[in-house]
Scaffold this motif. Structure first.
Motif, PDB file in Angstrom:
ATOM      1  N   UNK A 249     117.649  18.837  18.835  1.00 34.12           N
ATOM      2  CA  UNK A 249     116.267  20.269  18.766  1.00 34.12           C
ATOM      3  C   UNK A 249     116.111  20.608  18.776  1.00 34.12           C
ATOM      4  N   UNK A 250     114.887  21.533  19.179  1.00 38.06           N
ATOM      5  CA  UNK A 250     114.181  23.094  19.171  1.00 38.06           C
ATOM      6  C   UNK A 250     113.751  23.585  20.697  1.00 38.06           C
TER       7      UNK A 250
ATOM      8  N   UNK B  13     119.747  24.048  19.616  1.00 34.42           N
ATOM      9  CA  UNK B  13     119.992  23.720  20.478  1.00 34.42           C
ATOM     10  C   UNK B  13     121.169  22.216  19.590  1.00 34.42           C
ATOM     11  N   UNK B  14     122.191  22.572  19.888  1.00 36.27           N
ATOM     12  CA  UNK B  14     123.541  21.790  19.328  1.00 36.27           C
ATOM     13  C   UNK B  14     124.573  21.273  20.406  1.00 36.27           C
TER      14      UNK B  14
ATOM     15  N   UNK C 297     117.477  19.066  30.554  1.00 32.51           N
ATOM     16  CA  UNK C 297     117.798  18.403  29.707  1.00 32.51           C
ATOM     17  C   UNK C 297     118.049  17.136  29.493  1.00 32.51           C
ATOM     18  N   UNK C 298     118.890  17.410  30.685  1.00 34.43           N
ATOM     19  CA  UNK C 298     118.399  15.605  31.613  1.00 34.43           C
ATOM     20  C   UNK C 298     116.973  15.320  32.232  1.00 34.43           C
ATOM     21  N   UNK C 299     116.123  15.922  32.176  1.00 35.38           N
ATOM     22  CA  UNK C 299     114.769  15.833  31.888  1.00 35.38           C
ATOM     23  C   UNK C 299     114.145  15.475  31.547  1.00 35.38           C
TER      24      UNK C 299
ATOM     25  N   UNK D 231     113.108  17.409  16.854  1.00 35.70           N
ATOM     26  CA  UNK D 231     112.953  17.607  14.980  1.00 35.70           C
ATOM     27  C   UNK D 231     113.558  16.227  14.337  1.00 35.70           C
ATOM     28  N   UNK D 232     113.022  15.613  13.730  1.00 41.34           N
ATOM     29  CA  UNK D 232     113.238  14.786  13.434  1.00 41.34           C
ATOM     30  C   UNK D 232     114.215  14.832  11.492  1.00 41.34           C
TER      31      UNK D 232
END
Length: 166
Positions: free
Chosen positions: A6-7, A60-61, A94-96, A159-160
């Motif tokens: 996502x972003x 973010x990857x 990210x965990x949240x 992101x879809x």
């Protein structure tokens, strides 16, 4: 696109007590890097307490990869001077995001991060549920410089078609 989680929207809010690099002031701007991505804010002329309120968006990857922030003084006739840098992790953020938080009242604090020798936090940072989304406010103490802090806020954009967080 499949590898993309996502972003990450980084709102660069303001600088506090930044270092003077010109005669009496500085012309600061911020560069945010993650991996090969590099985004920058506009230059604010003659201000060591600039207000950018500018959004920079990173793809973010890899949530383990740190985000690096560097403040520079814009110079017209010479190389821009470095005014300090900071680095922060997004792993806890990210965990949240991965928690099921629907139904929580807006303003609920999910987790707190305290300043330590291992991070650049100048003060406690809270990850919170606000207006139906997870946000994190950070005040980063700049390293490799005599003074200065930068306030930023993080929020996530799904992101879809991306791999997503789940």
């Amino acid at each position: 696109m499949e590898m993309l989680l996502g972003l990450l929207r980084v709102r660069v809010k303001r600088g506090i007590n930044l270092a003077v690099r010109d005669v009496r002031s500085s012309d600061p701007y911020v560069v945010v890097k993650m991996g090969r991505q590099r985004m920058k804010t506009r230059v604010i002329k003659k201000d060591v307490n600039p207000e950018w309120n500018e959004d920079l968006t990173l793809s973010v990857s890899d949530p383990i990869q740190p985000v690096k922030l560097t403040v520079y003084d814009h110079d017209t006739f010479s190389k821009d001077d470095k005014m300090g840098d900071a680095e922060f992790e997004i792993k806890t953020f990210i965990e949240a995001l991965r928690m099921n938080l629907d139904g929580l009242p807006s303003g609920t604090i999910i987790t707190r991060m305290l300043p330590s020798r291992d991070n650049c936090l100048a003060e406690e940072s809270c990850i919170m549920w606000s207006g139906g989304r997870v946000i994190q406010d950070l005040c980063l103490r700049l390293r490799n410089v005599e003074c200065g802090e930068v306030k930023i806020q993080l929020h996530w954009i799904d992101l879809p078609g991306s791999k997503g967080l789940y």
